[in-house]
Design an enzyme around this catalytic site. Structure first.
Site, short mmCIF file in Angstrom:
data_model
loop_
_atom_site.label_atom_id
_atom_site.label_comp_id
_atom_site.label_asym_id
_atom_site.label_seq_id
_atom_site.Cartn_x
_atom_site.Cartn_y
_atom_site.Cartn_z
CG HIS A 60 -2.01 -0.96 1.22
ND1 HIS A 60 -3.19 -0.73 1.87
CD2 HIS A 60 -2.13 -2.17 0.61
CE1 HIS A 60 -4.00 -1.76 1.68
NE2 HIS A 60 -3.38 -2.65 0.93
CD GLU A 62 -2.06 4.43 3.12
OE1 GLU A 62 -3.22 4.72 3.37
OE2 GLU A 62 -1.76 3.53 2.31
CB CYS A 90 -6.84 -0.02 4.98
SG CYS A 90 -5.13 -0.63 4.93
CB CYS A 93 -2.28 1.96 5.96
SG CYS A 93 -1.87 1.08 4.42
#
Length: 157
Positions: A60, A62, A90, A93
């Protein structure tokens, strides 16, 4: 606190950098989400979704930006920084943000299906955790959402 007072003058500049990262995810057919980590006015980490590119469910934006920032500062603690991300983090993260001790998170648009900064869950505000960053959401929300809408619209054709 009004929405405008949650943001600082340079926040929009850095969110636009995160939007550029999101657009770079399109080059490899990933969901266009981008993130940058800023410390003392300098971008110390940047990432875009690379799940498709890497075949990695944890790639992801992040997480990748935090990894780069941690390497740059030489510590897993990414203190005195701000994470800018185009979509509300999410749960995974948000957990990484807490573990990295990031003091402030600014996100673009909410994620009504998986957001963990107040919409579906509130990992970043969970009082039982040992770190709770300041969170400001909604910066350039329409632009951040439009990048995602355009991507998903093109996939449904």
């Amino acid at each position: 606190m009004t929405a405008a007072s949650r943001f600082f003058p340079r926040d929009e500049w850095y969110m636009r950098l995160a939007l550029r990262e999101a657009e770079r995810a399109l080059e490899h057919d990933d969901v266009p989400i981008g993130a940058v980590v800023v410390r003392d006015g300098e971008v110390i980490g940047a990432g875009r979704n690379e799940r498709e590119l890497r075949s990695d469910p944890m790639a992801h934006a992040e997480v990748l930006a935090l990894r780069e920032a941690a390497a740059k500062v030489g510590s897993w603690r990414v203190l005195d920084s701000v994470l800018y991300v185009t979509l509300e983090p999410c749960a995974m993260c948000a957990g990484a943000i807490v573990l990295a001790r990031v003091p402030r998170v600014v996100y673009g648009t909410v994620d009504p299906k998986a957001g963990a900064a107040g919409s579906v869950l509130d990992v970043l505000g969970e009082p039982r955790l040992n770190h709770r960053p300041e969170v400001a959401g909604g910066l350039l929300a329409d632009e951040c959402a439009e990048v995602l809408r355009t991507f998903f619209r093109s996939r449904r054709r």
